[in-house]
Motif scaffolding. Structure first.
Motif, PDB file in Angstrom:
ATOM      1  N   PHE A 112      -7.063  -2.517  51.149  1.00 56.10           N
ATOM      2  CA  PHE A 112      -6.530  -1.440  50.312  1.00 56.10           C
ATOM      3  C   PHE A 112      -7.418  -0.192  50.394  1.00 56.10           C
ATOM      4  CE2 PHE A 112      -6.825   0.695  46.169  1.00 56.10           C
ATOM      5  CZ  PHE A 112      -5.510   1.113  45.992  1.00 56.10           C
ATOM      6  N   CYS A 113      -8.737  -0.400  50.293  1.00 56.06           N
ATOM      7  CA  CYS A 113      -9.680   0.728  50.316  1.00 56.06           C
ATOM      8  C   CYS A 113      -9.628   1.472  51.647  1.00 56.06           C
ATOM      9  CB  CYS A 113     -11.096   0.237  50.042  1.00 56.06           C
ATOM     10  SG  CYS A 113     -11.360  -0.362  48.348  1.00 56.06           S
ATOM     11  N   LEU A 114      -9.528   0.738  52.750  1.00 50.95           N
ATOM     12  CA  LEU A 114      -9.489   1.370  54.077  1.00 50.95           C
ATOM     13  C   LEU A 114      -8.236   2.225  54.244  1.00 50.95           C
ATOM     14  CD1 LEU A 114     -10.785  -1.628  56.212  1.00 50.95           C
ATOM     15  CD2 LEU A 114     -11.905   0.608  56.010  1.00 50.95           C
ATOM     16  N   VAL A 115      -7.136   1.794  53.663  1.00 48.13           N
ATOM     17  CA  VAL A 115      -5.919   2.612  53.707  1.00 48.13           C
ATOM     18  C   VAL A 115      -6.142   3.890  52.910  1.00 48.13           C
ATOM     19  CG1 VAL A 115      -3.491   2.726  53.028  1.00 48.13           C
ATOM     20  CG2 VAL A 115      -4.387   0.647  54.078  1.00 48.13           C
ATOM     21  N   LYS A 116      -6.746   3.754  51.739  1.00 44.69           N
ATOM     22  CA  LYS A 116      -7.014   4.928  50.921  1.00 44.69           C
ATOM     23  C   LYS A 116      -7.973   5.894  51.620  1.00 44.69           C
ATOM     24  CE  LYS A 116      -4.515   4.102  47.301  1.00 44.69           C
ATOM     25  NZ  LYS A 116      -3.396   5.007  46.961  1.00 44.69           N
ATOM     26  N   LEU A 117      -8.869   5.332  52.431  1.00 46.45           N
ATOM     27  CA  LEU A 117      -9.813   6.173  53.188  1.00 46.45           C
ATOM     28  C   LEU A 117      -9.195   6.690  54.483  1.00 46.45           C
ATOM     29  CD1 LEU A 117     -13.037   4.037  52.663  1.00 46.45           C
ATOM     30  CD2 LEU A 117     -12.603   6.326  51.742  1.00 46.45           C
ATOM     31  N   ARG A 118      -7.920   6.327  54.732  1.00 44.72           N
ATOM     32  CA  ARG A 118      -7.155   6.781  55.893  1.00 44.72           C
ATOM     33  C   ARG A 118      -7.851   6.418  57.203  1.00 44.72           C
ATOM     34  NH1 ARG A 118      -3.093   9.800  53.926  1.00 44.72           N
ATOM     35  NH2 ARG A 118      -2.530  10.733  55.933  1.00 44.72           N
ATOM     36  N   ASP A 119      -8.219   5.161  57.294  1.00 43.87           N
ATOM     37  CA  ASP A 119      -8.830   4.604  58.507  1.00 43.87           C
ATOM     38  C   ASP A 119      -7.875   3.536  59.043  1.00 43.87           C
ATOM     39  OD1 ASP A 119     -10.343   3.490  60.505  1.00 43.87           O
ATOM     40  OD2 ASP A 119     -12.143   3.169  59.285  1.00 43.87           O
TER      41      ASP A 119
ATOM     42  N   GLU B 228       1.283   0.598  55.164  1.00 42.26           N
ATOM     43  CA  GLU B 228       0.787   1.977  55.054  1.00 42.26           C
ATOM     44  C   GLU B 228      -0.197   2.299  56.180  1.00 42.26           C
ATOM     45  OE1 GLU B 228       1.646   4.510  52.930  1.00 42.26           O
ATOM     46  OE2 GLU B 228       3.288   3.133  52.509  1.00 42.26           O
ATOM     47  N   ALA B 229      -0.987   1.319  56.580  1.00 43.14           N
ATOM     48  CA  ALA B 229      -1.907   1.524  57.709  1.00 43.14           C
ATOM     49  C   ALA B 229      -1.114   1.752  58.998  1.00 43.14           C
ATOM     50  CB  ALA B 229      -2.834   0.324  57.856  1.00 43.14           C
ATOM     51  N   PHE B 230      -0.029   0.996  59.183  1.00 42.28           N
ATOM     52  CA  PHE B 230       0.822   1.192  60.357  1.00 42.28           C
ATOM     53  C   PHE B 230       1.451   2.587  60.348  1.00 42.28           C
ATOM     54  CE2 PHE B 230       1.365  -3.616  60.837  1.00 42.28           C
ATOM     55  CZ  PHE B 230       0.626  -3.659  62.012  1.00 42.28           C
TER      56      PHE B 230
ATOM     57  N   ALA C 151      -8.213  -0.572  59.047  1.00 49.88           N
ATOM     58  CA  ALA C 151      -7.352  -1.104  57.987  1.00 49.88           C
ATOM     59  C   ALA C 151      -6.399  -2.153  58.546  1.00 49.88           C
ATOM     60  CB  ALA C 151      -6.566   0.024  57.323  1.00 49.88           C
ATOM     61  N   ILE C 152      -5.795  -1.867  59.694  1.00 45.23           N
ATOM     62  CA  ILE C 152      -4.869  -2.828  60.301  1.00 45.23           C
ATOM     63  C   ILE C 152      -5.592  -4.124  60.636  1.00 45.23           C
ATOM     64  CG2 ILE C 152      -3.493  -3.300  62.372  1.00 45.23           C
ATOM     65  CD1 ILE C 152      -2.739  -0.281  62.344  1.00 45.23           C
ATOM     66  N   HIS C 153      -6.819  -4.009  61.141  1.00 45.44           N
ATOM     67  CA  HIS C 153      -7.606  -5.190  61.507  1.00 45.44           C
ATOM     68  C   HIS C 153      -7.902  -6.047  60.272  1.00 45.44           C
ATOM     69  CE1 HIS C 153     -10.664  -7.722  63.319  1.00 45.44           C
ATOM     70  NE2 HIS C 153     -11.521  -7.348  62.368  1.00 45.44           N
ATOM     71  N   VAL C 154      -8.418  -5.412  59.213  1.00 46.67           N
ATOM     72  CA  VAL C 154      -8.796  -6.157  58.007  1.00 46.67           C
ATOM     73  C   VAL C 154      -7.555  -6.667  57.273  1.00 46.67           C
ATOM     74  CG1 VAL C 154      -9.935  -6.002  55.757  1.00 46.67           C
ATOM     75  CG2 VAL C 154     -10.966  -4.895  57.749  1.00 46.67           C
ATOM     76  N   CYS C 155      -6.523  -5.838  57.200  1.00 49.30           N
ATOM     77  CA  CYS C 155      -5.290  -6.252  56.515  1.00 49.30           C
ATOM     78  C   CYS C 155      -4.654  -7.446  57.235  1.00 49.30           C
ATOM     79  CB  CYS C 155      -4.294  -5.102  56.442  1.00 49.30           C
ATOM     80  SG  CYS C 155      -4.798  -3.740  55.353  1.00 49.30           S
TER      81      CYS C 155
ATOM     82  N   GLU D 234       8.781  -3.628  59.169  1.00 43.95           N
ATOM     83  CA  GLU D 234       8.750  -5.096  59.150  1.00 43.95           C
ATOM     84  C   GLU D 234       7.864  -5.615  58.009  1.00 43.95           C
ATOM     85  OE1 GLU D 234       7.380  -6.252  62.978  1.00 43.95           O
ATOM     86  OE2 GLU D 234       9.221  -5.638  64.021  1.00 43.95           O
ATOM     87  N   ASP D 235       6.691  -4.990  57.828  1.00 41.72           N
ATOM     88  CA  ASP D 235       5.790  -5.442  56.767  1.00 41.72           C
ATOM     89  C   ASP D 235       6.376  -5.177  55.389  1.00 41.72           C
ATOM     90  OD1 ASP D 235       3.869  -6.617  58.280  1.00 41.72           O
ATOM     91  OD2 ASP D 235       2.331  -5.081  58.000  1.00 41.72           O
ATOM     92  N   TYR D 236       6.981  -4.027  55.208  1.00 38.76           N
ATOM     93  CA  TYR D 236       7.583  -3.724  53.910  1.00 38.76           C
ATOM     94  C   TYR D 236       8.747  -4.666  53.610  1.00 38.76           C
ATOM     95  CZ  TYR D 236       5.171   0.358  52.028  1.00 38.76           C
ATOM     96  OH  TYR D 236       4.251   1.191  51.432  1.00 38.76           O
ATOM     97  N   GLN D 237       9.526  -5.006  54.624  1.00 37.81           N
ATOM     98  CA  GLN D 237      10.631  -5.942  54.418  1.00 37.81           C
ATOM     99  C   GLN D 237      10.118  -7.324  54.017  1.00 37.81           C
ATOM    100  OE1 GLN D 237      12.637  -5.475  58.212  1.00 37.81           O
ATOM    101  NE2 GLN D 237      14.227  -4.168  57.311  1.00 37.81           N
ATOM    102  N   GLU D 238       9.039  -7.750  54.668  1.00 38.39           N
ATOM    103  CA  GLU D 238       8.461  -9.054  54.323  1.00 38.39           C
ATOM    104  C   GLU D 238       7.845  -9.017  52.929  1.00 38.39           C
ATOM    105  OE1 GLU D 238       5.341 -12.400  56.138  1.00 38.39           O
ATOM    106  OE2 GLU D 238       5.734 -10.541  57.248  1.00 38.39           O
ATOM    107  N   ALA D 239       7.196  -7.907  52.590  1.00 41.68           N
ATOM    108  CA  ALA D 239       6.597  -7.774  51.250  1.00 41.68           C
ATOM    109  C   ALA D 239       7.669  -7.843  50.176  1.00 41.68           C
ATOM    110  CB  ALA D 239       5.833  -6.449  51.147  1.00 41.68           C
ATOM    111  N   ARG D 240       8.837  -7.264  50.456  1.00 45.06           N
ATOM    112  CA  ARG D 240       9.924  -7.275  49.480  1.00 45.06           C
ATOM    113  C   ARG D 240      10.436  -8.695  49.230  1.00 45.06           C
ATOM    114  NH1 ARG D 240      15.303  -3.883  50.693  1.00 45.06           N
ATOM    115  NH2 ARG D 240      15.371  -5.471  52.327  1.00 45.06           N
ATOM    116  N   GLU D 241      10.350  -9.551  50.243  1.00 52.46           N
ATOM    117  CA  GLU D 241      10.768 -10.952  50.057  1.00 52.46           C
ATOM    118  C   GLU D 241       9.890 -11.668  49.027  1.00 52.46           C
ATOM    119  OE1 GLU D 241      10.781 -12.930  53.794  1.00 52.46           O
ATOM    120  OE2 GLU D 241      12.173 -11.527  54.745  1.00 52.46           O
TER     121      GLU D 241
END
Length: 500
Positions: free
Chosen positions: A312-319, A346-348, A323-327, A359-366
């Protein structure tokens, strides 16, 4: 609970009325109390008990017992108040005293047997019920309770045998009936809690262990185990509360103190990390979560939580890359975590990988169908995906979505020099260069304008006539952001950089 108390109180009053005829017994005053004083305390106790004022009634019965410690009936009445208050352990000594003073006092024996049965003490309960039946063979309650005592003893043996044989499911089934008969027996609850732990259900173990802290005196072992179970579930605040309860009983308990230091350290780090995120001090928050993983590397919950929050923090820091690696690592550890999927989406987006974001948002909605944030994010990702298939200004300039104004201008100048039509000779090349040059200029114009950039980031192209109600807002046929297209004349091209 109130209905149960009224029922209990009603039973107590009935029992007392059976022996009301004995109120005129000879009271020998001691410690300065006269027979009249004791009589007044008993009468006030009876009235207050009838009114449900149990604490006040108990105070008067205390005075009556102190005034005449050889009167078996005052002990019995005080025991009745303790029972009405739910203090069975306090009632037992009074019932025992009443029986010592009057061995043929069958009501006290029956009441004590009932308490002992609920506490799971089969041998002692049987002695009381048999004593009642010996003097009163037709006493129906004593006969029924004796049968329940025999049943309980058999069930206890069966439950322990199943547990010893590793058949924890069967042990739990038998213990359900055991606890129904003896709800005040801590040993049965502890045995069932152990079965639940071995079957991987710590939450149910907690439900069984919690009442044992009241059923046993100085039950530090239960407090420690409860703290450990809550800790393993990631409930560090509850864990800290229970281990403090253990230390209240004995501040020198080594096991409790050792666990207390661990829980306190971890709780402090977690609370501090939350505060740092709320203050938007994301780099410091990440450092704190790194410390959390070092403090507790063996409980998966805390590592999963730390990874998710660093994501979450890495996304907020716009890295986006990191972010994709850690997420992704956090998602692998906890695949059903909708927040991790949201953050990776958001990182994508920051990395201009819109299909993956959708794809990630669709899966998150499930996993979280009620989240408006996830639904809005999905709609935005779909817009950006559609937009990227038309004209992506970030991609045109070759900059990331987190690029600042100076980086955008620098990229624009470099590409504008490269694709200025004056650099090409043939008519075909000039036409292609003109198209690219217009796109480059349009991209720069949108991305350095905060309002237009915000629209573009939300999935709307401010230079696309189809996206604008009422037309293109004065742009040329190629989306040229100025009031004219310098290439329409077909003459010599004079290129001049604008310094914004």
């Amino acid at each position: 609970m109130e209905a149960g108390r009224r029922s209990s109180l009603s039973g107590v009053l009935v029992s007392l009325s059976l022996f009301g005829v004995l109120l005129d017994i000879q009271l020998d005053g001691v410690l300065g109390a006269t027979a009249v004083d004791i009589e007044q305390h008993l009468e006030m106790g009876r009235k207050l008990l009838a009114a449900g004022q149990l604490a006040e009634a108990l105070s008067h019965y205390h005075s009556a017992v102190e005034g005449d410690p050889k009167n078996y009936l005052t002990y019995y009445k005080r025991a009745a108040v303790f029972l009405a208050m739910g203090k069975s352990k306090s009632a037992l000594p009074d019932l025992t005293k009443a029986i010592l003073l009057k061995p043929d006092f069958l009501a006290a024996r029956l009441q004590r047997g009932n308490i002992l049965l609920k506490q799971g003490s089969c041998l002692e309960a049987r002695e009381d019920f048999e004593a009642v039946l010996e003097r009163s063979p037709d006493q129906q309650e004593a006969r029924e309770q004796l049968l329940r005592t025999n049943e309980l003893e058999e069930l206890q043996e069966e439950a322990h045998a199943a547990h010893h044989g590793g058949d924890y499911g069967s042990s739990i089934s038998v213990l359900e009936r055991v606890i129904e008969i003896s709800p005040w027996d801590p040993e049965s609850r502890e045995l069932r809690a152990d079965c639940y732990i071995r079957l991987g259900d710590p939450q149910k173990a907690i439900q069984d262990l919690t009442p044992t802290t009241r059923l046993r005196n100085d039950n530090r072992a239960a407090f420690l185990q409860l703290s450990t179970l809550h800790y393993s579930l990631g409930q560090h605040a509850e864990s800290l509360g229970h281990i403090r309860d253990c230390l209240k009983l004995d501040q020198d308990d080594k096991e409790c103190f050792r666990h207390y230091k661990q829980v306190k350290k971890l709780s402090k780090q977690l609370d501090s990390a939350v505060e740092l995120i709320q203050a938007e001090r994301f780099e410091e928050a990440m450092e704190k979560y790194e410390s959390v993983m070092k403090t507790e590397p063996n409980v998966a919950f805390y590592t999963n939580l730390a990874k998710a929050q660093i994501c979450f923090c890495l996304v907020k820091l716009r890295d986006p890359q990191e972010a994709i690696h850690v997420c992704s690592e956090a998602h692998q550890r906890d695949p059903r975590n909708a927040n991790v999927l949201r953050d990776r989406a958001e990182a994508f987006i920051l990395n201009q990988e819109y299909e993956k974001a959708v794809e990630d948002y669709q899966e998150a909605r499930e996993f979280d169908t009620d989240s408006s944030e996830i639904q809005e994010g999905l709609e935005r990702a779909k817009k950006l995906l559609k937009q990227s298939r038309k004209r992506d200004y970030y991609r045109i300039l070759g900059v990331g979505r987190s690029a600042g104004k100076q980086e955008i201008i620098k990229a624009y100048r470099k590409l504008a020099q490269q694709w200025h039509p004056d650099n090409f000779q043939s008519e075909t090349e000039k036409k292609e260069a003109e198209k690219r040059f217009i796109d480059i200029a349009s991209a720069k114009e949108v991305l350095i304008d905060p309002e237009m950039r915000q629209k573009f980031d939300s999935g709307e192209d401010p230079l696309d006539p189809e996206s604008q109600q009422g037309g293109g807002g004065g742009q040329g046929s190629h989306g040229w952001p100025f009031h004219f297209n310098p290439f329409e004349s077909g003459g010599n091209y004079h290129f001049k950089f604008q310094h914004n």
